[in-house]
Design an enzyme around this catalytic site. Structure first.
Site, PDB file in Angstrom:
ATOM      1  N   LYS A   1     -24.675  -6.519  26.535  1.00  0.00           N
ATOM      2  CA  LYS A   1     -23.691  -6.237  25.474  1.00  0.00           C
ATOM      3  C   LYS A   1     -22.675  -5.250  26.019  1.00  0.00           C
ATOM      4  O   LYS A   1     -22.996  -4.471  26.926  1.00  0.00           O
ATOM      5  CB  LYS A   1     -24.394  -5.627  24.240  1.00  0.00           C
ATOM      6  CG  LYS A   1     -23.664  -5.881  22.951  1.00  0.00           C
ATOM      7  CD  LYS A   1     -23.964  -7.278  22.436  1.00  0.00           C
ATOM      8  CE  LYS A   1     -23.247  -7.568  21.142  1.00  0.00           C
ATOM      9  NZ  LYS A   1     -23.735  -8.819  20.545  1.00  0.00           N
TER      10      LYS A   1
HETATM   11  P1  NAD Z   1     -15.802  -9.483  13.115  1.00  0.00           P
HETATM   12  O1  NAD Z   1     -15.158  -8.291  13.729  1.00  0.00           O
HETATM   13  O2  NAD Z   1     -15.124 -10.795  13.238  1.00  0.00           O
HETATM   14  O3  NAD Z   1     -16.102  -9.221  11.565  1.00  0.00           O
HETATM   15  C1  NAD Z   1     -16.816  -8.092  11.135  1.00  0.00           C
HETATM   16  C2  NAD Z   1     -16.665  -8.004   9.624  1.00  0.00           C
HETATM   17  O4  NAD Z   1     -17.469  -6.920   9.154  1.00  0.00           O
HETATM   18  C3  NAD Z   1     -15.235  -7.709   9.174  1.00  0.00           C
HETATM   19  O5  NAD Z   1     -14.973  -8.382   7.964  1.00  0.00           O
HETATM   20  C4  NAD Z   1     -15.262  -6.211   8.950  1.00  0.00           C
HETATM   21  O6  NAD Z   1     -14.263  -5.774   8.035  1.00  0.00           O
HETATM   22  C5  NAD Z   1     -16.643  -6.059   8.371  1.00  0.00           C
HETATM   23  N1  NAD Z   1     -17.153  -4.691   8.445  1.00  0.00           N
HETATM   24  C6  NAD Z   1     -17.024  -3.799   9.453  1.00  0.00           C
HETATM   25  N2  NAD Z   1     -17.585  -2.635   9.101  1.00  0.00           N
HETATM   26  C7  NAD Z   1     -18.093  -2.803   7.872  1.00  0.00           C
HETATM   27  C8  NAD Z   1     -18.779  -1.968   6.971  1.00  0.00           C
HETATM   28  N3  NAD Z   1     -19.082  -0.705   7.294  1.00  0.00           N
HETATM   29  N4  NAD Z   1     -19.160  -2.483   5.774  1.00  0.00           N
HETATM   30  C9  NAD Z   1     -18.856  -3.762   5.447  1.00  0.00           C
HETATM   31  N5  NAD Z   1     -18.199  -4.596   6.260  1.00  0.00           N
HETATM   32  C10 NAD Z   1     -17.814  -4.119   7.449  1.00  0.00           C
HETATM   33  O7  NAD Z   1     -17.277  -9.547  13.771  1.00  0.00           O
HETATM   34  P2  NAD Z   1     -18.249 -10.817  13.833  1.00  0.00           P
HETATM   35  O8  NAD Z   1     -18.059 -11.432  15.171  1.00  0.00           O
HETATM   36  O9  NAD Z   1     -18.126 -11.618  12.604  1.00  0.00           O
HETATM   37  O10 NAD Z   1     -19.672 -10.098  13.866  1.00  0.00           O
HETATM   38  C11 NAD Z   1     -20.384  -9.754  12.686  1.00  0.00           C
HETATM   39  C12 NAD Z   1     -21.861  -9.556  13.014  1.00  0.00           C
HETATM   40  O11 NAD Z   1     -22.381 -10.770  13.578  1.00  0.00           O
HETATM   41  C13 NAD Z   1     -22.173  -8.481  14.052  1.00  0.00           C
HETATM   42  O12 NAD Z   1     -23.416  -7.896  13.755  1.00  0.00           O
HETATM   43  C14 NAD Z   1     -22.270  -9.257  15.348  1.00  0.00           C
HETATM   44  O13 NAD Z   1     -23.021  -8.576  16.330  1.00  0.00           O
HETATM   45  C15 NAD Z   1     -22.982 -10.496  14.834  1.00  0.00           C
HETATM   46  N6  NAD Z   1     -22.851 -11.680  15.693  1.00  0.00           N
HETATM   47  C16 NAD Z   1     -21.629 -12.162  16.025  1.00  0.00           C
HETATM   48  C17 NAD Z   1     -21.558 -13.322  16.785  1.00  0.00           C
HETATM   49  C18 NAD Z   1     -20.236 -13.955  17.124  1.00  0.00           C
HETATM   50  O14 NAD Z   1     -20.248 -15.086  17.654  1.00  0.00           O
HETATM   51  N7  NAD Z   1     -19.098 -13.362  16.836  1.00  0.00           N
HETATM   52  C19 NAD Z   1     -22.726 -13.948  17.243  1.00  0.00           C
HETATM   53  C20 NAD Z   1     -23.955 -13.415  16.870  1.00  0.00           C
HETATM   54  C21 NAD Z   1     -24.006 -12.274  16.087  1.00  0.00           C
END
Ligand code: NAD
Length: 424
Positions: free
Chosen positions: A113
């Site tokens: 990561k």
């Molecule tokens: P992103 O940046 O696209 O979206 C994150 C979202 O969470 C946004 O809407 C943001 O405003 C919101 N957010 C941030 N802080 C917050 C808070 N304190 N309270 C409420 N909402 C909050 O990120 P993403 O890629 O969608 O990732 C989201 C989660 O999924 C993370 O835990 C990430 O590790 C996990 N994840 C992502 C992927 C991927 O392919 N992008 C794959 C597996 C897991």
């Protein structure tokens, strides 16, 4: 006799949480001492300073990290996070979870990561590009298509992956698309990658609702986080007939008992950037959203939001962990003891992202590209296999679903390390 190390480098609440999860799983499968710490602790990390010239002419130095947890089962794989609260310990915990996830779903990868301490919303587009390129420049000798392959995570996206790929390619002197995944299609990105994580979450949610004989068109869904994962999950579940009753981002949430119009929410977000003040329902706080009565609750933002304070108050039937590490260990024990919530653990629930990242990497290495249908069919096949394996392990040993998933993931990494041996 192995001598346990105590990691001071990564010490933090979230790293300790990941370590306790590991210890519990290692105990459950009686992992020998000789292999435990080697499997548990990250292999190596790099911390870098990232000077960026700002639009006003000043220079800001950001701090960035990359943690490679395990390289014994293939190149390491994992996203890069841009967020103001990133810490080295958080990145290490996320890298550890990537190892178990890749192993659980049978990908030839270790876990890694990356992260930069920055609020990307405070940067102009050109500052964001400079930061992204500088991060890759500093990491050029630490990663590569056969060493460590990044992808998007919180605060990063396709465009950033494109800049990083371009920076790496310029450095090595030829196009090297396999160095990162989650790229734009025009740069060798895979069909289906953008929606893969959310589509995978939705697919598993539907499977578990099916097991519970709960019809999807009667299901209500609350989603915390409306970025890549949260919004794609919402789109996929609403397309299947579920009613999305609440969504949120870091500025707060929106509740609508009649159902949120997900496409309208996305259209609003495209120009307003945040959900705040959107009139598609009533305002709701992120805390209250988690406690809503609903069929499916989906944390899709950050870690440690379901805690000992709210675990007793959850009113969902299925808890689908789209985010990594959303449930603290104490909350996990409370949910387990309640026995009325089906928990789909993060390492299974959000694995669709890294599965399609693996497809993207394969397509880049072979220069042979697949259709969206091929991608989605292969994705769902792997998810089915992983779900069946987790549920069989759960039944066989009477484990929670999280313990079942973690033991399967950890065992394979430990077996590979034991088989490779340790040179003196
Ligand atoms: P992103 O940046 O696209 O979206 C994150 C979202 O969470 C946004 O809407 C943001 O405003 C919101 N957010 C941030 N802080 C917050 C808070 N304190 N309270 C409420 N909402 C909050 O990120 P993403 O890629 O969608 O990732 C989201 C989660 O999924 C993370 O835990 C990430 O590790 C996990 N994840 C992502 C992927 C991927 O392919 N992008 C794959 C597996 C897991």
């Amino acid at each position: 006799m192995s001598k346990a190390i105590v990691s001071t480098l990564y010490d933090s609440d979230v790293f300790r949480m990941a370590c306790r999860q590991f210890d519990k799983a290692a105990d459950a499968i009686s992992l020998p001492d000789a292999i435990r710490d080697r499997t548990k602790y990250p292999r190596r990390c790099l911390a870098v300073s990232l000077p960026v010239k700002r639009q006003d002419g000043s220079v800001t130095v950001f701090e960035g990290y990359r943690v490679q947890h395990n390289l014994s089962t293939g190149p390491s794989k994992g996203g890069i996070r841009f967020h103001q609260h990133v810490t080295l310990g958080e990145v290490a915990a996320l890298a550890m979870w990537m190892s178990w996830k890749c192993s659980l779903v049978g990908l030839p990868y270790g876990g890694a990561k990356g992260g930069v301490i920055v609020d990307p919303n405070q940067l102009s587009l050109s500052e964001l590009e400079h930061l992204s390129r500088r991060y890759m420049q500093e990491m050029v000798n630490f990663l590569g298509p056969h060493t460590d392959v990044p992808a998007p995570d919180v605060g990063t996206n396709e465009r950033i992956m494109g800049w990083m790929m371009d920076t790496y390619s310029n450095h090595v002197g030829h196009l090297a698309p396999a160095v990162v995944t989650g790229k734009p299609i025009a740069l060798g990105g895979s069909q289906g990658r953008r929606e893969a994580t959310g589509a995978g979450v939705a697919y598993l949610v539907k499977k578990y609702l099916g097991d519970l004989k709960a019809p999807i068109n009667k299901a209500t869904v609350a989603i915390q986080g409306f970025g890549n994962v949260g919004s794609e999950t919402a789109l996929a579940l609403s397309a299947s007939g579920a009613k999305i009753v609440a969504i949120s981002d870091y500025t707060g949430g929106v509740f609508n008992a009649k159902g949120i119009d997900v496409k309208k929410a996305l259209a609003y977000l495209a120009y307003a950037k945040v959900l705040k003040d959107w009139d598609g329902g009533e305002p709701i706080t992120n805390e209250k959203l988690l406690e809503l009565k609903c069929t499916v609750l989906i944390p899709a933002a950050l870690e440690r939001v379901i805690t000992e304070k709210n675990a007793k108050k959850l009113q969902c039937r299925v808890l689908a962990e789209a985010a990594n590490g959303p449930t603290t260990n104490t909350a996990d024990r409370i949910i387990d003891a309640r026995g009325d919530i089906e928990l789909i653990p993060d390492v299974l629930c959000n694995s669709g992202g890294v599965i399609v990242s693996y497809f993207e990497w394969l397509q880049n290495l072979s220069n042979f590209y697949w259709s969206r249908d091929e991608v989605m069919e292969k994705l769902y096949g792997i998810l089915d296999k992983a779900k069946d394996a987790v549920d069989a392990q759960k039944r066989k040993f009477g484990f929670s679903r999280r313990l079942a998933a973690l033991t399967l993931g950890i065992q394979r990494v430990a077996d590979a390390k034991a088989a490779r041996g340790l040179f003196p």
